[in-house]
Design an enzyme around this catalytic site. Sequence first.
Site, short mmCIF file in Angstrom:
data_model
loop_
_atom_site.label_atom_id
_atom_site.label_comp_id
_atom_site.label_asym_id
_atom_site.label_seq_id
_atom_site.Cartn_x
_atom_site.Cartn_y
_atom_site.Cartn_z
N ASP A 137 0.82 -1.21 0.00
CA ASP A 137 0.00 0.00 0.00
C ASP A 137 0.86 1.26 0.00
O ASP A 137 0.45 2.30 -0.51
CB ASP A 137 -0.98 0.00 1.18
CG ASP A 137 -2.28 0.74 0.82
OD1 ASP A 137 -2.79 0.52 -0.29
OD2 ASP A 137 -2.77 1.53 1.64
N GLU A 184 0.28 10.84 5.43
CA GLU A 184 0.05 9.40 5.30
C GLU A 184 1.34 8.66 4.95
O GLU A 184 1.63 7.59 5.49
CB GLU A 184 -1.00 9.17 4.22
CG GLU A 184 -1.58 7.78 4.20
CD GLU A 184 -2.91 7.77 3.45
OE1 GLU A 184 -3.83 8.50 3.86
OE2 GLU A 184 -3.01 7.05 2.45
N GLU A 202 -9.70 -2.89 -6.17
CA GLU A 202 -9.63 -2.95 -4.70
C GLU A 202 -9.76 -4.39 -4.22
O GLU A 202 -9.04 -4.83 -3.33
CB GLU A 202 -10.71 -2.07 -4.07
CG GLU A 202 -10.46 -0.56 -4.22
CD GLU A 202 -9.31 -0.05 -3.36
OE1 GLU A 202 -8.93 -0.71 -2.37
OE2 GLU A 202 -8.77 1.03 -3.67
N GLU A 234 -11.09 6.22 -2.24
CA GLU A 234 -11.08 6.63 -0.83
C GLU A 234 -12.21 5.95 -0.05
O GLU A 234 -12.03 5.52 1.10
CB GLU A 234 -11.21 8.15 -0.71
CG GLU A 234 -10.05 8.94 -1.33
CD GLU A 234 -8.75 8.83 -0.55
OE1 GLU A 234 -8.37 7.71 -0.16
OE2 GLU A 234 -8.10 9.88 -0.34
#
Length: 220
Positions: free
Chosen positions: A47, A88, A210, A140
């Site tokens: 990620d 992040e 995803e 998101e």
Amino acid sequence: SGDMGRIASWVKSHRPMYDRATQHPFVVGISDGSVDLSAFKRWLAQDYIFVKEFVPFLASVLLKAWKHSDDESDMEILLGGMASLSDELAWFRKEASKWDVKLVGIVPQKANLEYCRFLQSLMLPEVDYAVAITAFWAIETVYQESFSLCLDSSSKTPEELMETCQRWGSANFGHYCRSLQKIADRCLEKASSDIIRKAEEAFVCVLEHEFNFWNMSCGE
Ligand code: HMH
């Protein structure tokens, strides 16, 4: 579809695929405490690669907003998102050191490469703002829905994974996702049928990517 915005109507009409992306066994495993920590570490490193690619993607959305948006608040919301990405990336490096996960020299796995390639296709200038913002909202929101599941009062999320779940599952991030949804709905309201079709296609592609990303994290 009456009072319902485009986005809500697509979530409804693609419900099975939406649920597959937002209630994946990997995330369910975090919420019931059965998650394999080596899978979590794999997800973390992969990620980090994805989020680094997400920066130029968001920059391209920002550029489209600057050129084509009729609402100044879009820029403010997207710029806030950009600022969060900086935070992040720093969080990923801190979290990786906590888990003793190496971030340099990580090889992106097939599902990650394919997802990043999809992001790159959306960065092209000929891609409409409405299409790009729809994809951005979807990316998101899948994380928001997934990780908020792990914060439910009935969940048994391990303490050491709580920070991860709060990053995307928090009410604050949920509010950000709803702001993105409002932008997307507004853009889609005045879009041509061709653009609307392309935006729906991009939404479905995000759900597939995803789902594949979670599978990859599980080690499949
Ligand atoms: C794969 N999807 C993936 N990674 C993320 N960090 C997000 C969505 C949310 O930013």
